[in-house]
Scaffold this active site. Sequence first.
Site, mmCIF file in Angstrom:
data_model
loop_
_atom_site.group_PDB
_atom_site.id
_atom_site.type_symbol
_atom_site.label_atom_id
_atom_site.label_comp_id
_atom_site.label_asym_id
_atom_site.label_seq_id
_atom_site.Cartn_x
_atom_site.Cartn_y
_atom_site.Cartn_z
ATOM 1 C CB SER A 144 60.518 28.451 104.511
ATOM 2 O OG SER A 144 59.737 29.159 105.473
ATOM 3 C CE1 TYR A 157 57.392 30.438 100.691
ATOM 4 C CE2 TYR A 157 56.910 30.004 103.003
ATOM 5 C CZ TYR A 157 57.767 30.465 102.018
ATOM 6 O OH TYR A 157 59.007 30.951 102.360
#
Length: 266
Positions: A144, A157
């Site tokens: 990501s 995350y």
Amino acid sequence: MSLPTPTRDTRAVITGASSGIGYALTEGLARYGYSLILVARREDRLRALAERLSAECGVEIEIRAVDLAQRDERAKLCDELAGRDIAVLCNNAGFATYGELATANPARERQQVELNSVAVHDLTLAVLPGMVERGAGAILITGSTAGNQPGPHNATYAASKAFANTLAESLHGELAETGVQCTLLAPGPVRTEYAEVAEAPNLDRVVPGPLWVSADRAAAEAIAGMAAGRRRVVPGAFAKVQTLGGQYTPRGLVGPILRTVYRKVK
């Protein structure tokens, strides 16, 4: 470098195949001619997808209803894959949480690390020796843009995706001249069930609609990137800006900005 040629005996494995980018990767690789092993928790979704694509594409599709955040379940799958002829591994399963880490559910945060980081590592270790021995294979790791910078209120995350990003790019260099390749897919906002799973109802308001890309686009660019032997695939203009910002903006500046943004997500 190109993707390994599909054969009757080889398989492409996609984790998180029941929705989002994983679902789109499944469709793309089936149409490429690969027989598949689909991995996700929701067996009903996997079965429906497998039946449709098997009929449409004429490929063999196996399903594995596995919660990859659970070590015992994951270990059984890794043992199986280590003994199979895996041509492609798409390490795609993952989820996010938002909010202050001090008040987060510790069990949920640990599950996130297990799925986003440890499972990626375990599955890669399971299939990589066989790929190198055969001199052919491709691994896709879905990281990501969040892994490129600190993520206050999105800390677990961001940290887990930093691991995924670095693992993928490190392996890309390590595997040069082996016939095996590793590609990082590092998207920004993608239209999936991500916000629902993350319990982030305000994410749509924080990130304007034009900045999102579709799961189909992300998957198509990922498959094309693997076929070209690329190190990193970043779909969409906004994700490219995020990547540059994460690389070159001072951490002391980007951290407070993202803290302000992520506070508005929940």
